[in-house]
Write a protein that holds these residues in place. Structure first.
Motif, short mmCIF file in Angstrom:
data_model
loop_
_atom_site.label_atom_id
_atom_site.label_comp_id
_atom_site.label_asym_id
_atom_site.label_seq_id
_atom_site.Cartn_x
_atom_site.Cartn_y
_atom_site.Cartn_z
N PRO A 8 0.88 -1.38 0.00
CA PRO A 8 0.06 0.09 0.04
C PRO A 8 0.75 1.26 0.02
O PRO A 8 0.28 2.31 -0.49
N THR A 9 2.16 1.16 0.48
CA THR A 9 2.64 2.59 0.69
C THR A 9 4.17 2.58 0.19
O THR A 9 4.47 3.77 -0.73
N PRO B 148 -1.58 5.90 2.18
CA PRO B 148 -1.60 5.71 3.55
C PRO B 148 -0.45 5.47 4.37
O PRO B 148 0.50 4.66 3.99
N ASP C 137 -4.12 4.45 8.94
CA ASP C 137 -4.31 4.22 7.55
C ASP C 137 -3.91 2.94 7.04
O ASP C 137 -4.81 2.26 6.35
N ARG D 274 -6.82 0.40 8.26
CA ARG D 274 -7.96 0.51 7.34
C ARG D 274 -7.93 0.04 5.84
O ARG D 274 -8.65 -0.54 5.43
N THR D 275 -6.57 0.23 5.47
CA THR D 275 -6.29 -0.31 4.09
C THR D 275 -6.45 -1.91 4.21
O THR D 275 -6.87 -2.40 3.38
N ASP E 196 -10.01 -2.79 4.19
CA ASP E 196 -10.66 -2.73 2.91
C ASP E 196 -10.11 -3.75 1.83
O ASP E 196 -10.83 -4.16 1.06
N CYS E 197 -9.02 -4.07 1.80
CA CYS E 197 -8.26 -4.93 0.84
C CYS E 197 -8.49 -6.53 1.08
O CYS E 197 -8.79 -7.14 0.02
N GLY F 144 -0.76 -2.42 -5.69
CA GLY F 144 -0.81 -1.40 -4.63
C GLY F 144 -0.12 -0.34 -5.16
O GLY F 144 0.56 0.05 -5.93
N ASP G 276 -7.81 4.23 -4.00
CA ASP G 276 -7.00 3.74 -2.73
C ASP G 276 -6.62 2.28 -3.29
O ASP G 276 -6.77 1.98 -4.48
N ASN G 277 -5.91 1.82 -2.39
CA ASN G 277 -5.27 0.49 -2.57
C ASN G 277 -6.56 -0.56 -2.70
O ASN G 277 -6.38 -1.54 -3.70
N ALA G 278 -7.73 -0.43 -2.26
CA ALA G 278 -8.57 -1.47 -2.57
C ALA G 278 -9.12 -1.46 -3.99
O ALA G 278 -9.61 -2.63 -4.47
#
Length: 282
Positions: A19-20, A33, A38, A41-42, A45-46, A234, A249-251
């Motif tokens: 993600p980052t 994120p 963050d 949450r990521t 969601d993912c 990602g 977002d990553n999702a």
């Protein structure tokens, strides 16, 4: 040699979300994120849309990349508490991080960690991975029951992986899993021909995922699916969803990978099945 298709989960798709990363600036990518909240949450969601593993870099309170052990431990614990994802930490960090700090990442005791198989030009920088450092990472992961993901940035690094396994034995969990990272300026090209060339060098019985950086994201994703491989997607690797369209977002990236996996009749596997596939003990 061909990758394994006989392990549990091999006929589905393991989707890892990264993600980052350590390259993108929060100022340039505002939706990146960077806090523990963050990342939690990521992760949630993912996982909901098909991810089974999360590949983590962490940032400090100024959103700068860091290998602070306390923050790494906090992040690993928070993601474990709030999701069922396999937690994988990067031992690559940023290109400026010392070997000692990169080795200390393992003391956060993730389920898995990256183990890069050689030095590569990384844009204008050099991502340094000496042979002795690679061996030490491999050994320390085995001592801590951490499953490595061997990161391959160029074809010669698959030869290094074979040497590592021949001289120092199998990793924790007894299974070899690697990630082909394509499209990095200075590394392998992100195209079908390079994926095919790499697959001829994958150790017998190993599984692989593939990562396409930047505009190579979709070509590499589709090539990996067609070859029986797994996927990493990602915002570490791309912040563009389509031409002229930024990633929300990553999702969003995981959902697309999940959809294409189902179209390929290799649907996403869940975290528990992924643990069996990779030999994760926890």
């Amino acid at each position: 040699m061909s990758p394994s298709t006989s392990r549990p989960g091999a006929h589905g798709t393991l989707i890892t979300v990264a993600p980052t990363g350590a390259e993108h600036s929060k100022a340039d990518v505002p939706n990146l994120p960077v806090t523990v909240e963050d990342l939690v949450r990521t992760a949630r969601d993912c996982e909901r849309v098909g991810a089974a593993m999360i590949h983590l870099h962490v940032r400090d309170r100024d959103a700068k990349p860091t290998l602070d052990l306390g923050l790494l431990r906090e992040t690993v614990g928070a993601v474990r508490e709030n999701s069922n994802l396999i937690v994988q930490l990067s031992t690559g960090g940023a290109v400026t991080d010392s070997e000692a700090d990169r080795l200390a990442v393992l003391d956060a005791l993730p389920d898995s960690a990256s183990c890069s198989m050689g030095t590569v030009n990384f844009g204008d920088d050099v991502f340094l991975n000496r042979w002795e450092f690679i061996v030490e990472l491999h050994k320390r992961m085995r001592e801590r029951d951490i499953v490595p993901e061997y990161e391959i940035f160029d074809l010669g690094q698959l030869t290094t992986l074979r040497r590592l396994l021949d001289e120092h034995g199998l990793p924790s969990g007894g299974h070899v899993h690697l990630d082909l990272v394509l499209g990095v300026p200075g590394g392998m090209a992100g195209d079908l021909e390079t994926v095919a060339a790499a697959l001829r060098l994958v150790p017998e019985g190993a599984t692989f995922s593939a990562t396409g950086v930047g505009r190579s994201t979709l070509p590499v994703l589709l090539a990996s699916l067609s070859a029986g491989g797994h996927l990493r997607v990602g915002m570490e690797d791309t912040t563009t969803y389509a031409r002229g369209e930024k990633v929300k977002d990553n999702a969003q990236l995981v959902a697309r990978a999940s959809s294409l996996s189902r179209i390929a009749q290799r649907p996403p596997i869940g975290p528990d099945e992924a643990r069996v596939l990779l030999g994760v003990a926890r």
